[in-house]
Design a protein around this motif. Structure first.
Motif, mmCIF file in Angstrom:
data_model
loop_
_atom_site.group_PDB
_atom_site.id
_atom_site.type_symbol
_atom_site.label_atom_id
_atom_site.label_comp_id
_atom_site.label_asym_id
_atom_site.label_seq_id
_atom_site.Cartn_x
_atom_site.Cartn_y
_atom_site.Cartn_z
ATOM 1 N N MET A 125 0.842 -1.204 0.000
ATOM 2 C CA MET A 125 0.000 0.000 0.000
ATOM 3 C C MET A 125 0.877 1.253 0.000
ATOM 4 S SD MET A 125 -3.374 0.613 2.348
ATOM 5 C CE MET A 125 -4.082 -0.975 1.978
ATOM 6 N N GLN A 126 1.981 1.179 0.748
ATOM 7 C CA GLN A 126 2.906 2.316 0.764
ATOM 8 C C GLN A 126 3.494 2.529 -0.638
ATOM 9 O OE1 GLN A 126 3.659 4.313 3.660
ATOM 10 N NE2 GLN A 126 4.350 5.601 1.947
ATOM 11 N N ALA A 127 3.823 1.427 -1.321
ATOM 12 C CA ALA A 127 4.376 1.534 -2.678
ATOM 13 C C ALA A 127 3.352 2.167 -3.618
ATOM 14 C CB ALA A 127 4.781 0.151 -3.188
ATOM 15 N N LEU A 128 2.077 1.755 -3.458
ATOM 16 C CA LEU A 128 1.006 2.317 -4.286
ATOM 17 C C LEU A 128 0.887 3.821 -4.047
ATOM 18 C CD1 LEU A 128 -1.492 1.698 -6.153
ATOM 19 C CD2 LEU A 128 -2.829 1.490 -4.057
ATOM 20 N N LEU A 129 0.910 4.194 -2.781
ATOM 21 C CA LEU A 129 0.793 5.611 -2.413
ATOM 22 C C LEU A 129 1.976 6.405 -2.976
ATOM 23 C CD1 LEU A 129 -0.678 7.801 -0.757
ATOM 24 C CD2 LEU A 129 0.717 7.131 1.211
ATOM 25 N N ASN A 130 3.191 5.866 -2.840
ATOM 26 C CA ASN A 130 4.384 6.571 -3.325
ATOM 27 C C ASN A 130 4.304 6.794 -4.841
ATOM 28 O OD1 ASN A 130 5.329 6.375 -0.738
ATOM 29 N ND2 ASN A 130 6.836 4.801 -1.153
ATOM 30 N N THR A 131 3.893 5.736 -5.565
ATOM 31 C CA THR A 131 3.803 5.835 -7.026
ATOM 32 C C THR A 131 2.748 6.864 -7.407
ATOM 33 O OG1 THR A 131 4.319 3.500 -7.140
ATOM 34 C CG2 THR A 131 3.450 4.458 -9.137
ATOM 35 N N HIS A 132 1.604 6.793 -6.713
ATOM 36 C CA HIS A 132 0.498 7.701 -6.998
ATOM 37 C C HIS A 132 0.935 9.157 -6.787
ATOM 38 C CE1 HIS A 132 -3.663 8.854 -7.419
ATOM 39 N NE2 HIS A 132 -3.628 9.487 -6.266
ATOM 40 N N LYS A 133 1.621 9.399 -5.680
ATOM 41 C CA LYS A 133 2.061 10.769 -5.365
ATOM 42 C C LYS A 133 3.074 11.256 -6.394
ATOM 43 C CE LYS A 133 1.523 11.246 -0.375
ATOM 44 N NZ LYS A 133 2.233 11.174 0.898
ATOM 45 N N SER A 134 4.025 10.378 -6.755
ATOM 46 C CA SER A 134 5.048 10.864 -7.687
ATOM 47 C C SER A 134 4.477 11.069 -9.085
ATOM 48 C CB SER A 134 6.298 9.970 -7.690
ATOM 49 O OG SER A 134 5.987 8.738 -8.219
ATOM 50 N N ARG A 135 3.483 10.248 -9.468
ATOM 51 C CA ARG A 135 2.839 10.469 -10.780
ATOM 52 C C ARG A 135 2.095 11.803 -10.787
ATOM 53 N NH1 ARG A 135 2.545 6.208 -14.299
ATOM 54 N NH2 ARG A 135 0.732 7.060 -15.351
ATOM 55 N N LYS A 136 1.423 12.082 -9.697
ATOM 56 C CA LYS A 136 0.680 13.352 -9.602
ATOM 57 C C LYS A 136 1.651 14.523 -9.677
ATOM 58 C CE LYS A 136 -3.670 12.230 -8.730
ATOM 59 N NZ LYS A 136 -4.762 12.719 -9.519
ATOM 60 N N LYS A 137 2.756 14.372 -8.923
ATOM 61 C CA LYS A 137 3.728 15.463 -8.835
ATOM 62 C C LYS A 137 4.344 15.759 -10.203
ATOM 63 C CE LYS A 137 7.511 16.770 -5.833
ATOM 64 N NZ LYS A 137 8.518 16.256 -4.935
ATOM 65 N N SER A 138 4.598 14.682 -10.943
ATOM 66 C CA SER A 138 5.254 14.876 -12.241
ATOM 67 C C SER A 138 4.247 15.225 -13.337
ATOM 68 C CB SER A 138 6.002 13.606 -12.635
ATOM 69 O OG SER A 138 5.061 12.586 -12.892
ATOM 70 N N GLY A 139 2.949 15.217 -12.980
ATOM 71 C CA GLY A 139 1.925 15.540 -13.974
ATOM 72 C C GLY A 139 1.608 14.375 -14.893
ATOM 73 N N ARG A 140 2.200 13.155 -14.598
ATOM 74 C CA ARG A 140 1.963 11.995 -15.471
ATOM 75 C C ARG A 140 0.675 11.269 -15.107
ATOM 76 N NH1 ARG A 140 5.791 8.080 -14.368
ATOM 77 N NH2 ARG A 140 6.436 9.267 -12.561
ATOM 78 N N GLY A 141 0.146 11.545 -13.920
ATOM 79 C CA GLY A 141 -1.020 10.779 -13.490
ATOM 80 C C GLY A 141 -2.123 11.673 -12.982
ATOM 81 N N THR A 142 -2.809 12.311 -13.883
ATOM 82 C CA THR A 142 -3.891 13.201 -13.465
ATOM 83 C C THR A 142 -5.157 12.392 -13.201
ATOM 84 O OG1 THR A 142 -4.201 13.619 -15.799
ATOM 85 C CG2 THR A 142 -3.096 15.346 -14.567
#
Ligand code: FES
Ligand code: FES
Length: 179
Positions: A125-142
């Motif tokens: 779950m932590q890995a999912l959260l980390n990926t989600h946050k970094s995608r949002k931050k980089s604009g790759r995961g809106t």
């Protein structure tokens, strides 16, 4: 005729040096070349939160992060962790044992029964959260992840007790909070 018995001396596996960082603490250890990361964490470093389940890469109870990537520590040779950063479930808690956002979500949603799968679930779950946050931050995961996307993420973590619904609820809630 008298039989002669040949004695063969089995060479002991020599230990090798291993330097790694676990939950922010650097360790320099001597380990057998064939030692598994799971066993080094539990038996050498006494971090018993990571659970030994199937030992075959099927259940995910032994999941830890290696350089932020979730891996099955039962299949991961400890020597491969040389110079790497490992996070176990003990590393999720904050100062004074404060629960992390992931741990809080699991507790609040009642997603824990016997608890055997929980350390592995929490790390995934932590890995999912980390990926989600970094995608949002980089604009790759809106786009927000769907419930099916979240279920897919947990395919490698088995739970015999909960039926998964509350675990997925906890992950959904966690991701919604991080928006
Ligand atoms: S103990 Fe590692 S996947 Fe089951
Ligand atoms: S809570 Fe028992 S195996 Fe998941």
């Amino acid at each position: 005729m008298k039989k002669t018995v040949k004695r063969v001396k089995v060479k002991q596996e020599e230990s090798v040096s291993l330097s790694l960082t676990v939950n922010g603490n650097r360790h320099v250890l001597k380990v057998r070349p064939a030692a598994l990361l799971l066993d080094v964490l539990r038996d050498v470093l006494k971090l018993k939160g990571t659970k030994p389940g199937c030992h075959e890469g099927e259940c995910g109870a032994c999941t830890v992060l290696v350089n932020d990537i979730p891996v099955n520590s039962c299949l991961y040779l400890a020597v491969r962790a040389e110079g790497k950063k490992i996070t176990t479930v003990e590393g999720l808690t904050g100062p004074g044992g404060a629960l992390s956002a992931v741990q809080n979500a699991l507790v609040e949603e009642g997603a824990v029964q016997c608890g055997f799968c929980t350390p592995g679930m929490a790390i995934s779950m932590q890995a999912l959260l980390n990926t989600h946050k970094s995608r949002k931050k980089s604009g790759r995961g809106t786009k927000s992840l769907s419930r099916d996307d979240i279920k897919k993420h947990f395919e490698g973590n088995l739970c015999r007790c909960t039926g998964y619904v509350k675990i997925i609820d906890a992950a959904e809630k966690l991701l919604a909070q991080s928006e």
